[in-house]
Scaffold this motif. Structure first.
Motif, PDB file in Angstrom:
ATOM      1  N   ALA A 108       6.480 -22.667  17.831  1.00  0.00           N
ATOM      2  CA  ALA A 108       5.140 -22.947  18.350  1.00  0.00           C
ATOM      3  C   ALA A 108       4.712 -24.377  18.056  1.00  0.00           C
ATOM      4  CB  ALA A 108       4.138 -21.962  17.752  1.00  0.00           C
ATOM      5  N   ALA A 109       5.233 -24.941  16.966  1.00  0.00           N
ATOM      6  CA  ALA A 109       4.883 -26.320  16.600  1.00  0.00           C
ATOM      7  C   ALA A 109       5.759 -27.347  17.303  1.00  0.00           C
ATOM      8  CB  ALA A 109       4.998 -26.489  15.087  1.00  0.00           C
ATOM      9  N   GLY A 110       6.675 -26.892  18.154  1.00  0.00           N
ATOM     10  CA  GLY A 110       7.523 -27.819  18.903  1.00  0.00           C
ATOM     11  C   GLY A 110       8.901 -28.007  18.332  1.00  0.00           C
ATOM     12  N   GLY A 111       9.297 -27.193  17.357  1.00  0.00           N
ATOM     13  CA  GLY A 111      10.616 -27.322  16.747  1.00  0.00           C
ATOM     14  C   GLY A 111      11.718 -26.750  17.623  1.00  0.00           C
ATOM     15  N   LEU A 112      12.925 -27.287  17.456  1.00  0.00           N
ATOM     16  CA  LEU A 112      14.092 -26.805  18.196  1.00  0.00           C
ATOM     17  C   LEU A 112      14.781 -25.717  17.376  1.00  0.00           C
ATOM     18  CD1 LEU A 112      15.977 -27.099  20.687  1.00  0.00           C
ATOM     19  CD2 LEU A 112      17.341 -28.682  19.298  1.00  0.00           C
ATOM     20  N   LEU A 113      14.657 -24.479  17.807  1.00  0.00           N
ATOM     21  CA  LEU A 113      15.302 -23.343  17.154  1.00  0.00           C
ATOM     22  C   LEU A 113      16.562 -22.993  17.921  1.00  0.00           C
ATOM     23  CD1 LEU A 113      14.832 -21.255  14.811  1.00  0.00           C
ATOM     24  CD2 LEU A 113      13.930 -19.718  16.572  1.00  0.00           C
ATOM     25  N   VAL A 114      17.693 -22.928  17.210  1.00  0.00           N
ATOM     26  CA  VAL A 114      18.957 -22.504  17.791  1.00  0.00           C
ATOM     27  C   VAL A 114      19.382 -21.234  17.060  1.00  0.00           C
ATOM     28  CG1 VAL A 114      19.564 -24.855  18.469  1.00  0.00           C
ATOM     29  CG2 VAL A 114      20.330 -23.977  16.239  1.00  0.00           C
ATOM     30  N   ALA A 115      20.461 -20.603  17.500  1.00  0.00           N
ATOM     31  CA  ALA A 115      20.786 -19.287  16.941  1.00  0.00           C
ATOM     32  C   ALA A 115      22.273 -19.100  16.725  1.00  0.00           C
ATOM     33  CB  ALA A 115      20.254 -18.182  17.858  1.00  0.00           C
ATOM     34  N   GLY A 116      22.581 -18.276  15.740  1.00  0.00           N
ATOM     35  CA  GLY A 116      23.951 -17.870  15.450  1.00  0.00           C
ATOM     36  C   GLY A 116      23.925 -16.712  14.484  1.00  0.00           C
ATOM     37  N   PRO A 117      25.028 -15.990  14.340  1.00  0.00           N
ATOM     38  CA  PRO A 117      24.999 -14.782  13.522  1.00  0.00           C
ATOM     39  C   PRO A 117      25.420 -14.949  12.075  1.00  0.00           C
ATOM     40  CG  PRO A 117      26.989 -14.812  14.844  1.00  0.00           C
ATOM     41  CD  PRO A 117      26.213 -16.069  15.203  1.00  0.00           C
ATOM     42  N   ASP A 118      26.283 -15.949  11.760  1.00  0.00           N
ATOM     43  CA  ASP A 118      26.931 -16.082  10.462  1.00  0.00           C
ATOM     44  C   ASP A 118      27.746 -14.827  10.155  1.00  0.00           C
ATOM     45  OD1 ASP A 118      27.800 -17.023   8.058  1.00  0.00           O
ATOM     46  OD2 ASP A 118      25.927 -16.681   6.980  1.00  0.00           O
ATOM     47  N   PRO A 119      28.929 -14.686  10.742  1.00  0.00           N
ATOM     48  CA  PRO A 119      29.717 -13.457  10.566  1.00  0.00           C
ATOM     49  C   PRO A 119      30.377 -13.383   9.192  1.00  0.00           C
ATOM     50  CG  PRO A 119      30.903 -15.013  11.937  1.00  0.00           C
ATOM     51  CD  PRO A 119      29.562 -15.626  11.676  1.00  0.00           C
ATOM     52  N   THR A 120      29.555 -13.117   8.181  1.00  0.00           N
ATOM     53  CA  THR A 120      30.039 -12.985   6.803  1.00  0.00           C
ATOM     54  C   THR A 120      29.249 -11.855   6.156  1.00  0.00           C
ATOM     55  OG1 THR A 120      28.465 -14.709   6.146  1.00  0.00           O
ATOM     56  CG2 THR A 120      30.708 -15.407   6.590  1.00  0.00           C
ATOM     57  N   GLY A 121      28.433 -12.201   5.184  1.00  0.00           N
ATOM     58  CA  GLY A 121      27.470 -11.282   4.608  1.00  0.00           C
ATOM     59  C   GLY A 121      28.059  -9.975   4.129  1.00  0.00           C
ATOM     60  N   ALA A 122      27.430  -8.879   4.531  1.00  0.00           N
ATOM     61  CA  ALA A 122      27.801  -7.546   4.065  1.00  0.00           C
ATOM     62  C   ALA A 122      28.785  -6.866   5.007  1.00  0.00           C
ATOM     63  CB  ALA A 122      26.546  -6.694   3.901  1.00  0.00           C
ATOM     64  N   GLY A 123      29.475  -7.657   5.837  1.00  0.00           N
ATOM     65  CA  GLY A 123      30.442  -7.075   6.753  1.00  0.00           C
ATOM     66  C   GLY A 123      29.828  -6.501   7.996  1.00  0.00           C
ATOM     67  N   ASN A 124      28.509  -6.621   8.131  1.00  0.00           N
ATOM     68  CA  ASN A 124      27.813  -6.055   9.287  1.00  0.00           C
ATOM     69  C   ASN A 124      27.729  -7.004  10.463  1.00  0.00           C
ATOM     70  OD1 ASN A 124      25.970  -7.533   7.464  1.00  0.00           O
ATOM     71  ND2 ASN A 124      24.430  -7.107   9.027  1.00  0.00           N
ATOM     72  N   VAL A 125      28.284  -8.197  10.329  1.00  0.00           N
ATOM     73  CA  VAL A 125      28.193  -9.203  11.387  1.00  0.00           C
ATOM     74  C   VAL A 125      29.602  -9.602  11.808  1.00  0.00           C
ATOM     75  CG1 VAL A 125      27.191 -11.389  12.092  1.00  0.00           C
ATOM     76  CG2 VAL A 125      26.088 -10.053  10.283  1.00  0.00           C
ATOM     77  N   LEU A 126      29.913  -9.387  13.080  1.00  0.00           N
ATOM     78  CA  LEU A 126      31.226  -9.719  13.619  1.00  0.00           C
ATOM     79  C   LEU A 126      31.096 -10.830  14.649  1.00  0.00           C
ATOM     80  CD1 LEU A 126      31.640  -6.716  12.555  1.00  0.00           C
ATOM     81  CD2 LEU A 126      33.433  -6.557  14.282  1.00  0.00           C
ATOM     82  N   PRO A 127      32.154 -11.618  14.857  1.00  0.00           N
ATOM     83  CA  PRO A 127      32.130 -12.619  15.926  1.00  0.00           C
ATOM     84  C   PRO A 127      31.771 -11.978  17.261  1.00  0.00           C
ATOM     85  CG  PRO A 127      34.071 -12.933  14.554  1.00  0.00           C
ATOM     86  CD  PRO A 127      33.438 -11.637  14.115  1.00  0.00           C
ATOM     87  N   GLY A 128      30.943 -12.650  18.021  1.00  0.00           N
ATOM     88  CA  GLY A 128      30.582 -12.151  19.344  1.00  0.00           C
ATOM     89  C   GLY A 128      29.531 -11.083  19.303  1.00  0.00           C
ATOM     90  N   TYR A 129      29.835  -9.964  18.697  1.00  0.00           N
ATOM     91  CA  TYR A 129      28.824  -8.915  18.534  1.00  0.00           C
ATOM     92  C   TYR A 129      27.608  -9.473  17.809  1.00  0.00           C
ATOM     93  CZ  TYR A 129      32.545  -5.520  19.626  1.00  0.00           C
ATOM     94  OH  TYR A 129      33.549  -4.798  20.237  1.00  0.00           O
ATOM     95  N   GLY A 130      27.859 -10.277  16.789  1.00  0.00           N
ATOM     96  CA  GLY A 130      26.762 -10.872  16.039  1.00  0.00           C
ATOM     97  C   GLY A 130      25.972 -11.876  16.852  1.00  0.00           C
ATOM     98  N   ASP A 131      26.623 -12.619  17.738  1.00  0.00           N
ATOM     99  CA  ASP A 131      25.910 -13.578  18.589  1.00  0.00           C
ATOM    100  C   ASP A 131      24.940 -12.862  19.524  1.00  0.00           C
ATOM    101  OD1 ASP A 131      27.414 -16.452  18.331  1.00  0.00           O
ATOM    102  OD2 ASP A 131      28.801 -14.794  18.008  1.00  0.00           O
ATOM    103  N   GLN A 132      25.381 -11.737  20.067  1.00  0.00           N
ATOM    104  CA  GLN A 132      24.482 -10.926  20.891  1.00  0.00           C
ATOM    105  C   GLN A 132      23.321 -10.410  20.061  1.00  0.00           C
ATOM    106  OE1 GLN A 132      27.319  -7.997  22.096  1.00  0.00           O
ATOM    107  NE2 GLN A 132      28.079  -9.165  23.839  1.00  0.00           N
ATOM    108  N   ARG A 133      23.647  -9.930  18.865  1.00  0.00           N
ATOM    109  CA  ARG A 133      22.616  -9.377  17.992  1.00  0.00           C
ATOM    110  C   ARG A 133      21.602 -10.442  17.577  1.00  0.00           C
ATOM    111  NH1 ARG A 133      19.753  -5.081  17.465  1.00  0.00           N
ATOM    112  NH2 ARG A 133      19.121  -4.574  15.341  1.00  0.00           N
ATOM    113  N   ALA A 134      22.056 -11.683  17.412  1.00  0.00           N
ATOM    114  CA  ALA A 134      21.143 -12.765  17.045  1.00  0.00           C
ATOM    115  C   ALA A 134      20.047 -12.926  18.097  1.00  0.00           C
ATOM    116  CB  ALA A 134      21.916 -14.073  16.883  1.00  0.00           C
ATOM    117  N   ILE A 135      20.413 -12.817  19.352  1.00  0.00           N
ATOM    118  CA  ILE A 135      19.429 -12.937  20.441  1.00  0.00           C
ATOM    119  C   ILE A 135      18.515 -11.720  20.460  1.00  0.00           C
ATOM    120  CG2 ILE A 135      19.180 -13.060  22.948  1.00  0.00           C
ATOM    121  CD1 ILE A 135      21.798 -14.713  22.964  1.00  0.00           C
TER     122      ILE A 135
END
Length: 499
Positions: free
Chosen positions: A387-414
């Protein structure tokens, strides 16, 4: 063996570069396409000089209202035009009826790794006998999973095997492997006391500068600072990266967000989750054991302190990378992995994921409430930043508790951006055009418009109304070639976590 040697020699030639102070980053990330090789052709579903996607809904990635019942023409790997569904088609075009489907820009994954964090000897209570987690490279499975999900461009955002990542990129660019366009980030720029045994620990500022210079000459196109870097090391790394026309992001802890913004950092990872500026006992150049939780807990998105921080970041043109999937275990609505994602895991990775998920479910009520507050504040701060004009980009970081996988996590990020309060069309823009804008590639990818590269995702349904439809991927176009999502996923079933 002779063919393998020749292939590796060709890949090395693609990434080798004479030492140079500045690089054409866009050309390195998006080189001219080549014909797919023998290992890639089994995954191709649609090809041809001219392709017509008829009766399709178009979400163009800009946030604009979808175009209904259109025909999208792809010619020579680029978007040629968008026309009415009853307009004349080009002679000789490959025609595909897309009734009930939506086409959107290829996802630009801005926190996508090529590795998996393994936990040797993980016990049911969550502790492991090995003190340092190990980071095996997912060279075989990760590129296919990313492409299958609609990720057509990715930033590795920290490499543990940078030579491997560079060679994977080279082979993808040469048509020898299936995978996305890659912005290869150099090895983590990490200071002393790192918990990761595979990371180099910088000795001083000159070591940081020298590391950036060396890997820039090897062909990496971005850099990432990590949790234990000192201010002097970070400043030296930023200056050297900028001298060469490259950008540097950071998953910080020892350095606070305001300090990094003053130094000229380009991007900050994990939203506002790892900002330590208000952590009690914070000592300059040291990562506190609280790693940002007190700062995030106490920061009211509508309060003066948050507004001052956000204004500092926006004025300094610092982007923020939202990585909500890796923090989703803190959400009261934490969603388990779906059947397809579970099937992609190796037996050991699946066991580790289920163990960690079980532990999360058993967390004491007070701890769960504290994590839920962190989650809620993160969502509010990301909205306030935009809202303040910042550029927000997205990604999943497929690490963590094993709940984030490549690709699936990118969809989930959105999808989680919609949970954060963005509209589906806003979330799609964050996951596509905003990433391309940060990479300096918005003139070539990130949105659907004539002249741009035909990096596109075809899904069943309408993500503008039901953001979950973004998971129903059928075809992924990269450089105008349509890949079969189901075949790509089937080819790595049970392999993620293994190789």
């Amino acid at each position: 063996m002779r063919k393998l040697v020749a292939l590796l020699a060709g890949a090395t030639a693609l990434i080798a570069a004479a030492p140079s102070e500045r690089v054409d980053v866009g050309a390195r990330i998006l080189p001219p396409p080549v014909a797919p090789g023998k290992a890639v052709t089994p995954f191709i579903k649609v090809s041809g000089t001219t392709i017509a996607l008829t009766h399709v809904r178009i979400i163009d990635g800009t946030g604009a209202k979808p175009l209904e019942n259109r025909t999208l023409i792809i010619a020579d790997g680029r978007i040629a035009r968008i026309q009415a569904s009853d307009a004349r088609l080009p002679a000789g075009a490959t025609v595909i009826d897309m009734t009930g489907r939506t086409v959107l820009p290829g996802i630009v994954g801005m926190h996508d790794h090529m590795y998996y964090i393994a936990r040797p000897d993980l016990h049911d209570d969550g502790h492991a006998d090995v003190p340092s987690p190990l980071v095996p490279q997912m060279t075989f499975s990760a590129p296919r999973l990313y492409l299958a999900a609609g990720v057509t461009t990715m930033r590795t955002t920290g490499s543990v095997e940078p030579y491997t990542d560079l060679n994977v990129k080279a082979q993808i660019d040469a048509g020898a492997l299936a995978g996305p366009h890659m912005d290869v980030t150099g090895p983590y720029l990490e200071g002393p006391n790192s918990p990761f045994i595979q990371m180099h620990q910088l000795k001083d500022a000159e070591d940081a500068r020298r590391t950036v210079a060396f890997w820039a000459d090897q062909g990496v196109t971005s850099f990432k600072a990590y949790m234990n870097i000192t201010r002097a090391q970070l400043k030296a790394a930023i200056d050297e990266a900028h001298r060469r026309g490259l950008k540097l992001t950071g998953h910080l802890c020892s350095v606070t967000y305001p300090e990094a913004a003053t130094m000229g950092i380009d991007d900050l990872e994990h939203g506002f989750w790892v900002n330590t500026q208000n952590d009690p006992g914070k000592v300059p150049d040291l990562c506190p054991p609280t790693v940002g939780a007190p700062t995030l807990t106490g920061m009211d998105a509508d309060g003066p302190e948050a507004k001052a921080l956000i204004r500092t970041l926006v004025d300094a043109k610092v982007a923020i990378t939202s990585t909500l999937p890796v923090f989703e275990p803190s959400s009261p609505a934490y969603r388990p992995l779906g059947t397809d994602a579970l099937a992609a895991l190796s037996p050991q990775a699946r066991s580790d994921y289920l163990t960690l998920r079980s532990l999360a479910a058993k967390a004491p009520a007070d701890r769960a409430a504290a994590r839920a507050k962190l989650w809620a504040n993160e969502l509010k701060l990301e909205r306030a930043f935009v809202a303040a004009g910042g550029l927000l980009v997205a990604g999943p970081d497929p690490t963590g508790a094993g709940n984030v996988l490549p690709g699936y996590g990118d969809q989930r990020a959105i999808m989680l951006l919609v949970e954060a309060g963005f509209t589906p069309l806003e979330a799609i823009r964050i996951g596509t055009l905003n990433g391309a804008t940060y990479l300096g590639l918005a003139d070539r990818i990130g949105s659907i418009e004539p002249g741009k590269i035909a990096d596109l995702v075809v899904v069943r349904g309408d993500p503008s109304q039901r953001i979950g439809d973004i998971e129903a991927v059928e075809i992924v176009f990269k450089d105008g070639i349509g890949y079969d999502s189901e075949k790509l996923r089937a080819s790595v079933k049970g392999r993620y976590g293994q190789y």
